[in-house]
Design an enzyme around this catalytic site. Sequence first.
Site, PDB file in Angstrom:
ATOM      1  N   CYS A 151       7.629  -7.567   6.293  1.00 38.60           N
ATOM      2  CA  CYS A 151       9.081  -6.936   6.961  1.00 38.60           C
ATOM      3  C   CYS A 151       9.810  -8.365   7.602  1.00 38.60           C
ATOM      4  O   CYS A 151       9.032  -9.095   8.259  1.00 38.60           O
ATOM      5  CB  CYS A 151       8.835  -6.062   8.017  1.00 38.60           C
ATOM      6  N   CYS A 180       1.008   5.290  11.858  1.00 43.33           N
ATOM      7  CA  CYS A 180       0.165   4.417  10.795  1.00 43.33           C
ATOM      8  C   CYS A 180       0.958   3.035  11.258  1.00 43.33           C
ATOM      9  O   CYS A 180       0.544   2.342  12.140  1.00 43.33           O
ATOM     10  CB  CYS A 180       0.468   4.611   9.425  1.00 43.33           C
ATOM     11  N   CYS A 203       4.228  -4.074  15.952  1.00 42.29           N
ATOM     12  CA  CYS A 203       3.833  -3.703  14.472  1.00 42.29           C
ATOM     13  C   CYS A 203       3.281  -4.703  13.594  1.00 42.29           C
ATOM     14  O   CYS A 203       3.404  -5.802  13.838  1.00 42.29           O
ATOM     15  CB  CYS A 203       5.172  -3.493  13.720  1.00 42.29           C
ATOM     16  N   CYS A 227       3.538   8.162   1.362  1.00 42.47           N
ATOM     17  CA  CYS A 227       4.209   7.261   2.503  1.00 42.47           C
ATOM     18  C   CYS A 227       4.387   5.960   1.536  1.00 42.47           C
ATOM     19  O   CYS A 227       3.284   5.442   0.926  1.00 42.47           O
ATOM     20  CB  CYS A 227       3.103   7.040   3.604  1.00 42.47           C
ATOM     21  N   GLU A 234       0.772  -1.175  -0.154  1.00 40.63           N
ATOM     22  CA  GLU A 234      -0.114  -0.038  -0.130  1.00 40.63           C
ATOM     23  C   GLU A 234       0.818   1.211  -0.019  1.00 40.63           C
ATOM     24  O   GLU A 234       2.106   1.333   0.702  1.00 40.63           O
ATOM     25  CB  GLU A 234      -1.011  -0.029   1.292  1.00 40.63           C
ATOM     26  N   CYS A 236       9.049  -6.702  15.092  1.00 36.87           N
ATOM     27  CA  CYS A 236       8.812  -5.781  16.220  1.00 36.87           C
ATOM     28  C   CYS A 236       7.287  -6.015  16.747  1.00 36.87           C
ATOM     29  O   CYS A 236       6.342  -6.151  16.176  1.00 36.87           O
ATOM     30  CB  CYS A 236       8.834  -4.188  15.799  1.00 36.87           C
TER      31      CYS A 236
END
Length: 416
Positions: A159, A391, A166, A152, A139, A163
């Site tokens: 990823c 975000c 996240c 963004c 996105e 984390c």
Amino acid sequence: MNPVSAETNSTSETTNAHVAAGANAPLEKIALETYVPPAKPSLVGLSRAEIAEQLGAIGVAPAQRKMRVQQLWHWIYVRGAKSFEEMTSISKEMRAQLDQHLTVARPEVVAEQVSNDGTRKWLLRLPSGDSIEKAHEVECVYIPETDRGTLCVSSQVGCTLNCSFCHTGTQRLVRNLTAGEIVGQIMVARDRLNDWAGRVTPTGSRLVTNVVMMGMGEPLYNFEAVRDALLIVADNEGIGISRRRITLSTSGVVPNIIRTGDEIGVMLAISLHAVRDELRNELVPLNRKYPIAELLQACREYPGSSNARRITFEYVMLKGVNDSLDDAKLLVKMLKGIPAKINLIPFNPWPGTRYECSDWDQIEKFSEYIFNAGYSSPVRTPRGRDILAACGQLKSETEKLSVRERQALRAMAMTD
Ligand code: SAH
Ligand code: SF4
């Protein structure tokens, strides 16, 4: 093609037996996805030298290449041409020859959402070599404001880092985006906004003025592609967004921080989120590899940082975890000597998370402390007390942006 850095694949991490339980979660997962290049390569995302190489491969004479590259660069990055057919300053024969072997394709837009305030979110589909899993999706979000328009941008599908707060980190499959797919996000935004030279925009000026590498993925684990893409985005003869208006956010890949300053020269944002190693190990497991002291030292040495070009420290507000006044005090103390600004980000919850967002009055107390200590912070904007949220939750499905997500992206986009 597009290999994930060796570091991404390293799994032999030493874990400290005394750290909190969450910190024993895997530091990184291995990037599994593959990239299958399209039959006809796109020129989007290639350097001038690489375009010249492609031209050589299709038989363009060496003496002509430089001029052709210049023409192509202008049509692609100033005019936003989507086909060779549109490139009327290039001879018909040459256009046909180009079209036979090459494209100027960008990622496919599979969904677009426009909110009342003009925020737009695009879901992009990218080629994958996997027929079992669904196609890769990322996105990209555009946030218009009176004095700027911020895009963004994502650097990876998913990823490899985990984390604990996240949502992107929970995505299993990961692959690096190519430079073309990163530049392609800016191209797509400009296409959809009709924001190319010679086109009339509602404000009379360019709409995409700022870029933040704060979408999906860790940009410094895809360093070369991110660097090559951002150099194209900043190129004065093309898209021409100044390096001061491009911000790269990292969870702290120390060896690539100095390289970012040296080789890209953009603004830096650090996802700090904790002031003690024990807690940061849990929130940002990469801290076990690159602890806070090393991270801050890299920030001190960041080429080009100054009071006019401050490093942004992002700090997600997690209730009862990192939001005490002691944390705020330590934060101020540890940033001493670094030209810094702090973005407090209210935590964005997602299904299954063990964290909650800090209470509003706690966020206010925290922000007041750092404000009184002299740090520029988004709470000072006329928008008032809304200390801006993050975000960090970009998911591969279309949804309306929440107010908090919009505010987060605005906070991140702030430049002096
Ligand atoms: N991987 C990079 C850039 C993408 S994340 C990085 O970690 O810096 C962009 C920002 O959103 C980071 O500061 C990240 O820590 C933050 N973030 C991630 N998940 C979040 C959540 N659920 N709520 C609020 N912020 C979050
Ligand atoms: Fe990756 Fe950044 Fe999310 Fe951490 S916060 S998992 S580095 S996208």
